[in-house]
Write a protein that holds these residues in place. Structure first.
Motif, mmCIF file in Angstrom:
data_model
loop_
_atom_site.group_PDB
_atom_site.id
_atom_site.type_symbol
_atom_site.label_atom_id
_atom_site.label_comp_id
_atom_site.label_asym_id
_atom_site.label_seq_id
_atom_site.Cartn_x
_atom_site.Cartn_y
_atom_site.Cartn_z
ATOM 1 N N GLY A 191 -51.497 58.107 -2.027
ATOM 2 C CA GLY A 191 -51.567 58.673 -3.376
ATOM 3 C C GLY A 191 -50.229 59.104 -3.798
ATOM 4 N N GLU A 192 -49.996 60.453 -3.950
ATOM 5 C CA GLU A 192 -48.904 61.002 -4.567
ATOM 6 C C GLU A 192 -48.210 61.733 -3.358
ATOM 7 N N ARG A 193 -48.510 61.755 -2.219
ATOM 8 C CA ARG A 193 -48.151 62.246 -1.052
ATOM 9 C C ARG A 193 -47.119 61.403 -0.370
ATOM 10 N N ILE A 194 -46.097 61.968 0.190
ATOM 11 C CA ILE A 194 -44.957 61.168 0.932
ATOM 12 C C ILE A 194 -45.340 61.772 2.394
ATOM 13 N N VAL A 195 -45.317 60.821 3.254
ATOM 14 C CA VAL A 195 -46.071 61.078 4.624
ATOM 15 C C VAL A 195 -45.371 60.143 5.629
ATOM 16 N N VAL A 196 -45.419 60.876 6.874
ATOM 17 C CA VAL A 196 -44.985 60.085 7.994
ATOM 18 C C VAL A 196 -46.189 59.714 8.695
ATOM 19 N N ALA A 197 -46.436 58.575 9.324
ATOM 20 C CA ALA A 197 -47.316 58.059 10.384
ATOM 21 C C ALA A 197 -46.794 58.307 11.665
ATOM 22 N N SER A 198 -47.397 59.203 12.434
ATOM 23 C CA SER A 198 -46.937 59.568 13.895
ATOM 24 C C SER A 198 -46.883 57.975 14.484
ATOM 25 N N PRO A 199 -45.941 57.789 15.497
ATOM 26 C CA PRO A 199 -46.007 56.564 16.000
ATOM 27 C C PRO A 199 -47.013 56.279 17.248
ATOM 28 N N ILE A 200 -47.584 57.182 17.493
ATOM 29 C CA ILE A 200 -48.605 57.194 18.723
ATOM 30 C C ILE A 200 -49.977 56.732 18.299
ATOM 31 N N TYR A 201 -50.646 57.966 17.414
ATOM 32 C CA TYR A 201 -51.988 57.586 17.071
ATOM 33 C C TYR A 201 -52.239 57.677 15.634
ATOM 34 N N GLN A 213 -51.703 59.386 12.885
ATOM 35 C CA GLN A 213 -52.046 60.356 12.277
ATOM 36 C C GLN A 213 -51.003 60.714 11.133
ATOM 37 N N HIS A 214 -51.191 60.983 9.793
ATOM 38 C CA HIS A 214 -50.302 60.886 8.578
ATOM 39 C C HIS A 214 -49.943 62.695 8.288
ATOM 40 N N PHE A 215 -48.663 62.896 8.343
ATOM 41 C CA PHE A 215 -48.110 64.332 8.185
ATOM 42 C C PHE A 215 -47.568 64.271 6.681
ATOM 43 N N ASP A 216 -47.957 65.107 5.887
ATOM 44 C CA ASP A 216 -47.324 65.380 4.613
ATOM 45 C C ASP A 216 -45.953 66.034 4.625
ATOM 46 N N GLU A 233 -48.924 69.352 6.506
ATOM 47 C CA GLU A 233 -50.260 69.263 6.728
ATOM 48 C C GLU A 233 -50.786 67.662 7.383
ATOM 49 N N CYS A 234 -51.387 67.892 8.491
ATOM 50 C CA CYS A 234 -52.015 66.636 9.148
ATOM 51 C C CYS A 234 -53.127 66.120 8.135
ATOM 52 N N LEU A 235 -53.129 65.110 7.565
ATOM 53 C CA LEU A 235 -54.112 64.633 6.570
ATOM 54 C C LEU A 235 -55.465 64.317 7.411
ATOM 55 N N GLU A 236 -55.384 63.740 8.508
ATOM 56 C CA GLU A 236 -56.786 63.422 9.227
ATOM 57 C C GLU A 236 -57.247 64.636 10.225
ATOM 58 N N SER A 237 -56.262 65.533 10.625
ATOM 59 C CA SER A 237 -56.657 66.929 11.352
ATOM 60 C C SER A 237 -55.853 67.971 10.900
ATOM 61 N N PRO A 238 -56.243 68.540 9.764
ATOM 62 C CA PRO A 238 -55.490 69.591 9.170
ATOM 63 C C PRO A 238 -54.958 70.852 10.182
ATOM 64 N N GLU A 239 -56.070 70.974 11.074
ATOM 65 C CA GLU A 239 -55.918 71.980 12.080
ATOM 66 C C GLU A 239 -54.536 71.657 13.017
ATOM 67 N N HIS A 240 -54.164 70.402 12.939
ATOM 68 C CA HIS A 240 -52.948 70.089 13.753
ATOM 69 C C HIS A 240 -51.662 69.685 12.665
ATOM 70 N N SER A 241 -51.807 70.466 11.833
ATOM 71 C CA SER A 241 -50.507 70.448 10.916
ATOM 72 C C SER A 241 -49.246 70.845 11.570
ATOM 73 N N VAL A 242 -48.091 70.584 10.898
ATOM 74 C CA VAL A 242 -46.650 71.127 11.698
ATOM 75 C C VAL A 242 -45.911 71.973 10.559
ATOM 76 N N ILE A 243 -45.064 72.737 11.388
ATOM 77 C CA ILE A 243 -43.928 73.439 10.576
ATOM 78 C C ILE A 243 -43.204 72.517 9.676
ATOM 79 N N THR A 244 -43.162 72.991 8.420
ATOM 80 C CA THR A 244 -41.748 72.386 7.578
ATOM 81 C C THR A 244 -40.637 73.364 7.475
ATOM 82 N N TYR A 245 -39.555 72.679 7.284
ATOM 83 C CA TYR A 245 -38.261 73.465 7.025
ATOM 84 C C TYR A 245 -37.646 73.162 5.805
ATOM 85 N N PRO A 246 -37.007 74.049 5.022
ATOM 86 C CA PRO A 246 -36.430 73.593 3.735
ATOM 87 C C PRO A 246 -35.156 72.623 4.277
#
Length: 115
Positions: free
Chosen positions: A70-80, A82-85, A90-103
């Protein structure tokens, strides 16, 4: 829930042209692995997120595939796959597994990340 890091402490990572467009690299900054992505869409943009994938427990996100959902730019983890915005961490499939962002920014042809 993602955690944003706000700071005035910027570190030069590399020249923008050292990152192939629409891919990422890993940078070790203050003993922290950070995935830095160069995205080409209406000009160059850069994003920085934690490199550690909490789903696979491996530091691999910099090697993931960059794309959009959609409008989100994501990276798909090479292992399982999952997509990270890249803007929010935010982990789109498992929001509880989201990661830290840095400017991140491009200035003087270099990529800078805020810590």
């Amino acid at each position: 829930m993602h955690r944003d890091i706000q700071t005035d402490n910027w570190i030069s990572v590399c020249a923008l042209d050292e990152i192939v467009p629409n891919t990422g690299v890993c940078a070790l900054l203050n003993d922290t692995q950070i995935a830095v992505f160069h995205v080409e869409d209406n000009g160059p943009r850069v994003f920085a997120i934690e490199n550690y994938d909490p789903n696979s427990h491996a530091a691999v996100l910099s090697r993931g595939l960059v794309g959009s959902l959609g409008e989100r730019i994501v990276v798909a983890s090479p292992i399982y796959k999952q997509h990270f915005d890249l803007q929010t961490g935010e982990c789109l499939e498992s929001p509880e597994h989201s990661v830290i962002t840095y400017p991140a920014r491009v200035e003087g042809g270099k990529v800078w990340v805020g810590l």
